[in-house]
Structures are given as structure tokens and as C-alpha cells.
Design a protein around this motif. Sequence first.
Motif, short mmCIF file in Angstrom:
data_model
loop_
_atom_site.label_atom_id
_atom_site.label_comp_id
_atom_site.label_asym_id
_atom_site.label_seq_id
_atom_site.Cartn_x
_atom_site.Cartn_y
_atom_site.Cartn_z
N ARG A 1 -5.48 -4.03 -3.31
CA ARG A 1 -6.91 -3.69 -3.27
C ARG A 1 -7.19 -2.51 -2.33
N ASP A 2 -6.48 -2.47 -1.20
CA ASP A 2 -6.68 -1.37 -0.25
C ASP A 2 -6.41 -0.02 -0.91
N ARG B 1 9.20 -2.83 -8.66
CA ARG B 1 9.44 -2.10 -7.41
C ARG B 1 9.62 -3.09 -6.25
N ILE B 2 10.59 -2.80 -5.39
CA ILE B 2 10.82 -3.56 -4.16
C ILE B 2 10.06 -2.86 -3.04
N VAL B 3 9.11 -3.55 -2.41
CA VAL B 3 8.27 -2.87 -1.41
C VAL B 3 8.84 -2.97 0.01
N ALA B 4 9.64 -3.99 0.28
CA ALA B 4 10.30 -4.12 1.59
C ALA B 4 11.40 -5.17 1.43
N ALA C 1 0.83 -1.21 0.00
CA ALA C 1 0.00 0.00 0.00
C ALA C 1 0.87 1.26 0.00
N ARG C 2 1.95 1.26 0.79
CA ARG C 2 2.84 2.43 0.81
C ARG C 2 3.47 2.65 -0.56
N SER C 3 3.88 1.56 -1.20
CA SER C 3 4.52 1.68 -2.51
C SER C 3 3.58 2.29 -3.54
N ALA D 1 1.68 -13.71 -0.29
CA ALA D 1 0.83 -13.40 -1.44
C ALA D 1 -0.52 -12.80 -1.04
N ALA D 2 -1.17 -13.41 -0.05
CA ALA D 2 -2.49 -12.93 0.33
C ALA D 2 -2.43 -11.51 0.89
N ALA D 3 -1.43 -11.24 1.72
CA ALA D 3 -1.30 -9.90 2.29
C ALA D 3 -0.97 -8.88 1.20
N MET D 4 -0.14 -9.24 0.27
CA MET D 4 0.22 -8.31 -0.81
C MET D 4 -0.99 -8.01 -1.69
N GLU D 5 -1.79 -9.04 -1.97
CA GLU D 5 -3.01 -8.82 -2.75
C GLU D 5 -3.93 -7.83 -2.04
#
Length: 447
Positions: free
Chosen positions: A62-63, A266-269, A30-32, A54-58
Motif C-alpha cells: 500500500r505504501d 520475487r524474493i524481497v528479503a 516497498a523496495r522491491s 503478513a501485516a507488514a508486507m501488506e
Amino acid sequence: MTPRFEQHAEHVASVIAAVCAATDARAAVARSIARHPIPDGPGPIGIIAAGKAAAAMESGVRDTIRPRPAQTWAVVVPRGTVVPGADARVWIADHPLPTASSVECAQRIVGLLERLRRAPSAPRLAILLSGGASSLLTLPVDGVTLDDVRAITKALMHAGAPIDDLNTVRKHIDRLKGGGLAAAASPLAIELFILSDVLGDDPGTIASGPVSADPTTFHDALAVLHKHRCEQAAPRITAYLSDGAAGRHAETVKPGDPILARVSTRIVANNRTAVDAAAIELERLGFTAIRIEEPLVGEARTAGPRLVSLLAQAGAAADSPTALIWGGETTVTVTGRGHGGRNLELALAAADPLESLPGTVLCSLATDGVDGTSPAGSAPAAGAVVTPATAPEARRLGLDPAAALKANDSRAYFDRLADAGHAALLCTGPTGTNVNDIAMGLIYSQS
């Protein structure tokens, strides 16, 4: 505020919580997107995610993109992953060794991409990758079987091969790895989001680079087998790689290939995110926090004593509570049949030398919450904490650290200590993130 040694368990727990919060995959994605929005397009955003997070990234996508239209086509997670309240199409596969379910998931994604390429309104793809995706999406090349892939993966892991070496081989025996997924999706536009579990954050190595260029070659893959003495682990793979090196198979997607022209990465973390979070929390707790820039790599059993030696040097020079923080990922050469992982083995190897450092604690942790293997019916361990009292307590219980290391049975060693009331295991449960490991040494005093 001066931290006291008797608070060390509380301090370790507080740092782990801070690391998990900072590397939370949902928030990181979400930050990215908030910083760099996904470009507008005529069609919806299509989501394909694979890996431990995967589930958290999805959810993070959506958020952040609502109310833009989006459709989730696949969220591929390891078997046993809890996905509460997911509104996604969740597919289950296996890790760390692929199974038929891993092949089925890969085949379904290839079929999906074929349909999308023919769609009148082409979507922009959001592809979300995290640790574990190499195993979860497996599609062996012609002439190589799933059993071959499992055999070579297991052999390289047991030989202590670092992830770069393992993935060099994987990329040359799998249709989706080494840019293969990007080729299957071309010419669709791809926004690639990566939660990095590889030091250096090379997109070509993370998840075996399914949407990225691969600078390695068939010759490199053969060299990996030779270096780790794994040529005979899967003869068909060795033969296939040899044929590739002779020019009889097409190479993987290389830098500059037009297939990658519409891929944005992009690398998110990453591991540095975890180290920085640990340092900030330790400073808040009253420590002088020192980030060790040299990555934590090499054999776990040699890394443990090395970290203790560095703690001894730092403690001799410190005039106030000090913390050293390392980030990286060690390896384990498996010679026994016990249970445990690299973080438990590092902590076990550190226990005896740490006895001579009063007022000092060492913790090693897998950020995904699962370090190696566990006995049947046991909860996975994320890592362990050792103190100057660990070795004496182990001797009182008749535990032999050298025998435990020889058998690769660090889990039994720490289970016995925990049963005796000397809590050393860290059992966080799966964290939903995966950015390698962190280790931290807390120096309260040297007297």
C-alpha cells in the motif's frame, strides 16, 4: 575504535537492531516494488497476505502503489500478533500447528478467489507470503483430517525434520499447497512477494509453495515419513500418500504447468539480507567481520560446540577484534518435555566449550523473535548469548547442561542464569519479520 569485551551486550543489541531494520518486511516489499513496479492492468490490485510478516508486507504494498486502486481481502496472521493501525481485513489463525481457524481462513480464501474469477474486471493479485503461512492456511485433502495434519506435523517437528522435508509432506496432503492456490486463482495474474524463511529461497518450499511449482512427488513424501520414522503418526496420511504414489491421486502442480504462466515471483528479503546487515554493523563497531558461507544447519546441540571450535581457530589467527557470522536454521530432535528452541539449545551446548576461550562471545538468534516454546506466562525468547563466564555461573547455581539438553529444557537453564543476574536470554518480542536464524561469535581477545 577498538571494541572492548565489557561492551558485548551493547554490541549484540546494536547488531540485532541492524538485522531487524534490514529485514523489515514493510520496507523490503516497498523496495522491491520501487525497483520493479507492479504492471498496470484494467482492474485494481487485490492483496492476500499470510504469515508472520503478513501485516507488514501488506503495508509495504500500500505504501508503494498509492494512488493506484487496491483492495485488501485477507491478511492472515498468527494468533497473538499485534497489528497496530492496520487498515486491512485481518484474519487470525494458528502456528506452528494448524487449528480449525487455519482451515476456515483457507476456505474463505478459496471462496474469495472463486468470486474474483467471475468478476467482470479481473484484478491483478498481490500474494504476500512469509514464514508460518503453511500452518495458517491449511486445507486438508479429502480423506485426511485436521487432526491427521496436526499429528504428522508435530511428529516430524519432534523428529528434527528440516523444513524441506516437512513441506514435502504438507504439499501432498493439502489442497492449497504445492501450487494449489495458484490453481484456485487461475487465470488471474499474480504478483508473488516472498519474505524467505527457507535456505536457498526455493519458492516451492517457502510456505509449502502455494503459488509455485512443486518438483517433489508422493514417493518423496513417503520417503520423508520413512526417514524420520513417522509412518504410524497419522495412518490416514500414510495411506493417502501410498495411494498417490500408486497413481490414485493427482500430483501437485509441476514446473512448466500453464497454471503458473501468469505468476511473477520475487524474493524481497532472506537470510543473506540478515547476515549482510550483521556484518556491516559489526564492521562499523570495529570488528573484522567474516561471513561464513556454509549454512548453519544440523542438530542444534552439535552445532554449538562446532561453532566454538571455529571461533577458537579464528581467534588463534586473529590480531584484532574479529566477528564470525553464520546464517541458517538448525533443528532439534525432541526427546524431553522442557521449553526452549533451536537457538537456545545451540547456545546451551556451546556454553561449556566456550569457557576455554577468554574474550569471546557467542550469540544465536531467531530473526522472528520467537525461538521454540516458553513456559506459561513467560515472554518468548529469541535466543541467547553465552560468554566464558556462563558455564562457571551455571555450575555455581547447580545447573546441569547435559540434563537440560536431555530434557530439551534450555529455557529453564537460561531463566535461572538471568534470575541470578547473569543476563543471557535475548527477548526481543516478535519482530514482524522471519528470515531464519543468525549466529555470531565476537572475538575481542584470546588472552
